[in-house]
Design a protein around this motif. Structure first.
Motif, PDB file in Angstrom:
ATOM      1  N   MET A  39       0.824  -1.218   0.000  1.00  0.00           N
ATOM      2  CA  MET A  39       0.000   0.000   0.000  1.00  0.00           C
ATOM      3  C   MET A  39       0.861   1.272   0.000  1.00  0.00           C
ATOM      4  O   MET A  39       0.586   2.243   0.707  1.00  0.00           O
ATOM      5  CB  MET A  39      -0.951   0.000   1.200  1.00  0.00           C
ATOM      6  CG  MET A  39      -1.898  -1.196   1.247  1.00  0.00           C
ATOM      7  SD  MET A  39      -3.108  -1.210  -0.090  1.00  0.00           S
ATOM      8  CE  MET A  39      -4.287  -0.024   0.522  1.00  0.00           C
ATOM      9  N   LYS A  40       1.922   1.264  -0.851  1.00  0.00           N
ATOM     10  CA  LYS A  40       2.857   2.386  -0.865  1.00  0.00           C
ATOM     11  C   LYS A  40       2.229   3.677  -1.390  1.00  0.00           C
ATOM     12  O   LYS A  40       2.641   4.771  -1.012  1.00  0.00           O
ATOM     13  CB  LYS A  40       4.076   2.034  -1.717  1.00  0.00           C
ATOM     14  CG  LYS A  40       4.980   0.973  -1.116  1.00  0.00           C
ATOM     15  CD  LYS A  40       6.195   0.754  -2.015  1.00  0.00           C
ATOM     16  CE  LYS A  40       7.156  -0.277  -1.418  1.00  0.00           C
ATOM     17  NZ  LYS A  40       8.342  -0.493  -2.287  1.00  0.00           N
ATOM     18  N   THR A  41       1.263   3.534  -2.288  1.00  0.00           N
ATOM     19  CA  THR A  41       0.706   4.735  -2.922  1.00  0.00           C
ATOM     20  C   THR A  41      -0.753   4.984  -2.557  1.00  0.00           C
ATOM     21  O   THR A  41      -1.391   5.870  -3.119  1.00  0.00           O
ATOM     22  CB  THR A  41       0.832   4.621  -4.453  1.00  0.00           C
ATOM     23  OG1 THR A  41       0.077   3.485  -4.903  1.00  0.00           O
ATOM     24  CG2 THR A  41       2.275   4.461  -4.884  1.00  0.00           C
ATOM     25  N   SER A  42      -1.305   4.206  -1.648  1.00  0.00           N
ATOM     26  CA  SER A  42      -2.733   4.335  -1.333  1.00  0.00           C
ATOM     27  C   SER A  42      -3.065   5.684  -0.693  1.00  0.00           C
ATOM     28  O   SER A  42      -4.131   6.249  -0.932  1.00  0.00           O
ATOM     29  CB  SER A  42      -3.176   3.196  -0.408  1.00  0.00           C
ATOM     30  OG  SER A  42      -2.406   3.193   0.784  1.00  0.00           O
ATOM     31  N   ALA A  43      -2.149   6.202   0.133  1.00  0.00           N
ATOM     32  CA  ALA A  43      -2.410   7.501   0.766  1.00  0.00           C
ATOM     33  C   ALA A  43      -2.475   8.610  -0.286  1.00  0.00           C
ATOM     34  O   ALA A  43      -3.328   9.507  -0.208  1.00  0.00           O
ATOM     35  CB  ALA A  43      -1.327   7.805   1.799  1.00  0.00           C
ATOM     36  N   LEU A  44      -1.568   8.545  -1.267  1.00  0.00           N
ATOM     37  CA  LEU A  44      -1.597   9.541  -2.338  1.00  0.00           C
ATOM     38  C   LEU A  44      -2.869   9.410  -3.173  1.00  0.00           C
ATOM     39  O   LEU A  44      -3.430  10.404  -3.629  1.00  0.00           O
ATOM     40  CB  LEU A  44      -0.362   9.385  -3.228  1.00  0.00           C
ATOM     41  CG  LEU A  44       0.967   9.847  -2.616  1.00  0.00           C
ATOM     42  CD1 LEU A  44       2.130   9.513  -3.538  1.00  0.00           C
ATOM     43  CD2 LEU A  44       0.921  11.354  -2.353  1.00  0.00           C
ATOM     44  N   PHE A  45      -3.326   8.198  -3.371  1.00  0.00           N
ATOM     45  CA  PHE A  45      -4.568   8.009  -4.130  1.00  0.00           C
ATOM     46  C   PHE A  45      -5.743   8.653  -3.387  1.00  0.00           C
ATOM     47  O   PHE A  45      -6.568   9.343  -3.994  1.00  0.00           O
ATOM     48  CB  PHE A  45      -4.837   6.523  -4.359  1.00  0.00           C
ATOM     49  CG  PHE A  45      -6.112   6.264  -5.115  1.00  0.00           C
ATOM     50  CD1 PHE A  45      -6.131   6.302  -6.498  1.00  0.00           C
ATOM     51  CD2 PHE A  45      -7.298   6.002  -4.439  1.00  0.00           C
ATOM     52  CE1 PHE A  45      -7.309   6.087  -7.194  1.00  0.00           C
ATOM     53  CE2 PHE A  45      -8.482   5.783  -5.126  1.00  0.00           C
ATOM     54  CZ  PHE A  45      -8.484   5.825  -6.516  1.00  0.00           C
ATOM     55  N   SER A  46      -5.819   8.431  -2.085  1.00  0.00           N
ATOM     56  CA  SER A  46      -6.906   9.015  -1.297  1.00  0.00           C
ATOM     57  C   SER A  46      -6.868  10.534  -1.359  1.00  0.00           C
ATOM     58  O   SER A  46      -7.909  11.198  -1.402  1.00  0.00           O
ATOM     59  CB  SER A  46      -6.809   8.551   0.164  1.00  0.00           C
ATOM     60  OG  SER A  46      -6.931   7.149   0.240  1.00  0.00           O
ATOM     61  N   GLN A  47      -5.659  11.091  -1.409  1.00  0.00           N
ATOM     62  CA  GLN A  47      -5.502  12.541  -1.421  1.00  0.00           C
ATOM     63  C   GLN A  47      -5.834  13.141  -2.796  1.00  0.00           C
ATOM     64  O   GLN A  47      -6.582  14.110  -2.906  1.00  0.00           O
ATOM     65  CB  GLN A  47      -4.067  12.896  -1.023  1.00  0.00           C
ATOM     66  CG  GLN A  47      -3.773  14.392  -0.989  1.00  0.00           C
ATOM     67  CD  GLN A  47      -2.354  14.668  -0.524  1.00  0.00           C
ATOM     68  OE1 GLN A  47      -1.727  13.838   0.144  1.00  0.00           O
ATOM     69  NE2 GLN A  47      -1.845  15.831  -0.866  1.00  0.00           N
ATOM     70  N   LEU A  48      -5.300  12.536  -3.864  1.00  0.00           N
ATOM     71  CA  LEU A  48      -5.426  13.121  -5.199  1.00  0.00           C
ATOM     72  C   LEU A  48      -6.769  12.818  -5.853  1.00  0.00           C
ATOM     73  O   LEU A  48      -7.210  13.553  -6.734  1.00  0.00           O
ATOM     74  CB  LEU A  48      -4.293  12.623  -6.099  1.00  0.00           C
ATOM     75  CG  LEU A  48      -2.895  13.091  -5.683  1.00  0.00           C
ATOM     76  CD1 LEU A  48      -1.821  12.393  -6.502  1.00  0.00           C
ATOM     77  CD2 LEU A  48      -2.783  14.603  -5.864  1.00  0.00           C
TER      78      LEU A  48
END
Length: 688
Positions: A352-361
């Motif tokens: 889940m390396k990019t999941s936080a960025l997905f939630s943000q963008l």
């Protein structure tokens, strides 16, 4: 030529004759009040009438053979281009051409005078902007397919600046060539080419390179100037020495947004005769900045390299790759809406390396493209707001792609499906899956040779922004495979570049749209605009009057108007001079005036003035390869004399027609005349 044939045996003619004589004998054997000679005449008329009527019963048919003589034709194909305007006297040439046509007609030929574009002309003007000798010959022969074309006389200087060389095409008729123009190479400086980027970014400098061709001018100082809005911004001087080509490199400032015009000119030298090839104008579109394509991935992947290669083909896009823990990226780009398109490769991987960025963008207005591959945790898609639900997320299948017939948001190349079918299969999740009902499917999966209804590439609207998903991993194999088989990656690049353009462009919700069909036109062709009007349901409507105001860079304004109709959405404006133009179009929708503005440019087509030296060598080779001869312009009478030795052979076309004798009008009137004559003689002689 006429010939009589029968449906029955010709022997029945004797029976017809017997019936005619027998009937007449029975009628005229008794005594009558007229003389014997008149009786014999009446007997003959009645016998002939009955014989002819009986003759019709055996079905005689008239076979008519009509021979049509088609004269041989010669086409005088004239190069009407501007490269001949300075070296050929058009009035004298016109007189000689008309005399040549008259003498050829006297020899028994049909003669037509045509330009290279296939138009019949009566007056030579030398005003064509291009010369395509190969297409002219090919089209002429095609137009005379099946006709008695005896030959083509090509009157030209041998210079072609469009199409391919006529030497590499086999011609089925002899091509006589007549050399026009001047073969002497005079001293000349030619601004052969100006290389530059058509798009520059405001506040930057952009390079341009002027290439000057040197002809018979050794050790000559050459000065090249660059002007913007009439003001000199740069100038360079070099000596030719013994070189045949000089290159001048300049830097110009991109200051104002919009289309900027720069004039590049080579200073004249006293020995020059052709001064029309010493200058050129270029137009550079200055834009505020490139669209940002932010790519976020948990790890490097060759698919990202393939995508980068596609995106960077368009100078309007900036490809930014961010790999957490590996690359450094401006934190401002992670704010919602800062990038026009955000691409997530392998979203929701196991770590889940990019999941936080997905939630943000995903909360912003930026479009999202998901590259769902083998490392994507398919179970995490729905919980994180991606409406793709896979029935079997753990098994894999192999699939290629096929273009969906129901997708119309942008057009793909015609041969896309054929090329896609030759791509190597890539890994995709096994089985069916659910996706949004409003999704537009661009590519479907092909399993083996069977095209399925399972999407491979699809897009949908979500919370006022576009989302797309490519399901599969191995894009790099597709691009490499196409390049290996065709030496280019045209279809792959077309699909994904148009996908990026589609996703990174905001939806146009205006009810009135008006635009030029291209950003650049030449002064040899009309500028073409297209207007579109929509109702509240965004359905096209017609009947609106569109008012158009066109302004040149020099300040002059011209007004136009036209009525929008089915099939009449486009409007053409011809005769525009070289330069940058702005336009404003308006119409009234629901009692409200709607307006659209924009820019386009018109460039000069001056390729005919680049080279004025006639190429008689090409013309000699062309004639020799087709069985013809080469003549100078002063040798037209020699051509007439040589052609007189060749017999003008006509083609004979035979037409046959079969008509029953009873259908011929002249036969009807013959019978009527016989019967009427007999009746009149009988009445005149006192018969009842």
């Amino acid at each position: 030529m006429q010939r009589l044939i029968f449906e029955s045996s010709p022997a029945f003619i004797f029976l017809c004759l017997f019936l005619g004589l027998g009937y007449a004998f029975l009628l005229y054997k008794s005594k009558h009040p007229w003389s014997k000679r008149i009786n014999q005449l009446l007997f003959g008329l009645r016998a002939l009438t009955v014989t002819l009527l009986s003759f019709l019963m055996i079905g005689p048919i008239v076979k008519l053979t009509n021979n049509i003589f088609e004269k041989p034709e010669i086409v005088l194909l004239v190069d009407n281009s501007t490269s001949l305007k300075e070296t050929v006297d058009s009035v004298k040439f016109q007189t000689e051409l008309n005399e040549t046509r008259k003498q050829l007609k006297d020899q028994g030929y049909e003669v037509s005078i045509q330009t290279l574009t296939g138009n019949n002309i009566e007056k030579i003007k030398f005003d064509s902007r291009t010369s395509d000798l190969n297409s002219a010959l090919k089209n002429t022969i095609a137009d005379y397919e099946g006709k008695n074309l005896a030959g083509i006389v090509l009157l030209t200087d041998g210079i072609y600046n469009s199409g391919s060389s006529p030497l590499y095409t086999p011609w089925r008729v002899p091509v006589q060539t007549v050399g026009l123009g001047d073969t002497i190479e005079h001293a000349d400086l030619v601004l052969k080419n100006v290389a530059y980027n058509k798009v520059a970014y405001q506040g930057n400098q952009f390079p341009l390179r002027a290439e000057v061709l040197i002809k018979r001018l050794p050790n000559q100082d050459v000065t090249v100037s660059v002007r913007q809005n009439g003001a000199l911004i740069n100038q360079q001087k070099k000596n030719t020495g013994n070189k045949s080509l000089l290159e001048f490199d300049f830097l110009a400032d991109a200051k104002e947004k919009g289309i900027q015009r720069l004039d590049v000119s080579v200073q004249l030298v006293p020995a020059e005769m052709n001064i029309k090839n010493n200058s050129a104008s270029i137009f550079v579109e200055v834009v505020e900045g490139r669209k940002k394509i932010l790519v976020i991935a948990p790890a490097p992947h060759p698919d990202l390299k393939a995508l980068r290669s596609v995106v960077e083909k368009n100078p309007n896009y900036e490809f930014i790759l961010h790999i957490p823990g590996v690359s450094k990226t401006d934190p401002a780009l992670f704010q919602p809406g800062q990038a026009e398109l955000v691409v997530f490769d392998q979203p929701f991987d196991q770590e889940m390396k990019t999941s936080a960025l997905f939630s943000q963008l995903s909360k912003g207005k930026s479009s999202i493209l998901l590259l769902i591959g083998n490392k994507t945790n398919l179970r995490q898609l729905v919980p994180n707001g991606v409406p793709l639900n896979f029935e079997n997320p753990y098994q894999k299948d192999e699939a290629t792609a096929v273009v969906s017939a129901n997708f119309h948001d942008f057009d793909l190349l015609e041969n896309s499906s054929a090329i896609l079918s030759r791509y190597p299969p890539i890994k995709v999740p096994f089985g069916k899956f659910s996706y949004p009902q409003n999704a537009q499917v661009i590519l479907n999966q092909r399993i083996g040779s069977v095209a399925t209804d399972r999407p491979m590439l699809l897009s949908w609207d979500e919370n006022n922004h576009k989302v797309a998903a490519f399901i599969g991993e191995g894009l790099w194999q597709w691009r490499l495979s196409e390049f290996f088989s065709t030496e280019k990656s045209e279809v792959f690049d077309d699909i994904f570049l148009k996908l990026v353009q589609y996703l990174s462009t905001l939806d146009d919700k205006r009810k009135f749209r008006f635009f030029p069909i291209q950003n650049e036109f030449t002064d040899a062709a009309p500028a073409v605009f297209e207007g579109q009007v929509y109702n509240d349901l965004f359905e096209k409507v017609y009947g609106n009057k569109i008012d158009l105001t066109l302004r040149s860079e020099h300040g002059g304004a011209t007004n136009y108007s036209y009525l929008l109709s089915p099939g009449g959405e486009r409007y053409q404006i011809g005769g525009l001079k070289e330069g940058s133009y702005s336009y404003t179009a308006s119409t009234v929708i629901n009692s409200k005036k709607e307006s659209v503005s924009g820019q386009f440019l018109v460039t000069a087509q001056n390729i005919e003035s680049q080279n004025l030296v006639a190429d008689f060598g090409l013309m000699r080779k062309l004639s020799l390869s087709t069985g013809g001869k080469f003549y100078h312009a002063t040798e037209l009478q020699k051509f007439i004399a040589d052609n007189k030795k060749i017999e003008a052979k006509s083609l004979i076309h035979s037409e046959e027609s079969l008509d029953p004798l009873i259908h011929l009008k002249w036969f009807f009137f013959l019978l009527l005349a016989l019967i009427s004559t007999e009746w009149f003689i009988r009445k005149y002689s006192g018969s009842y």
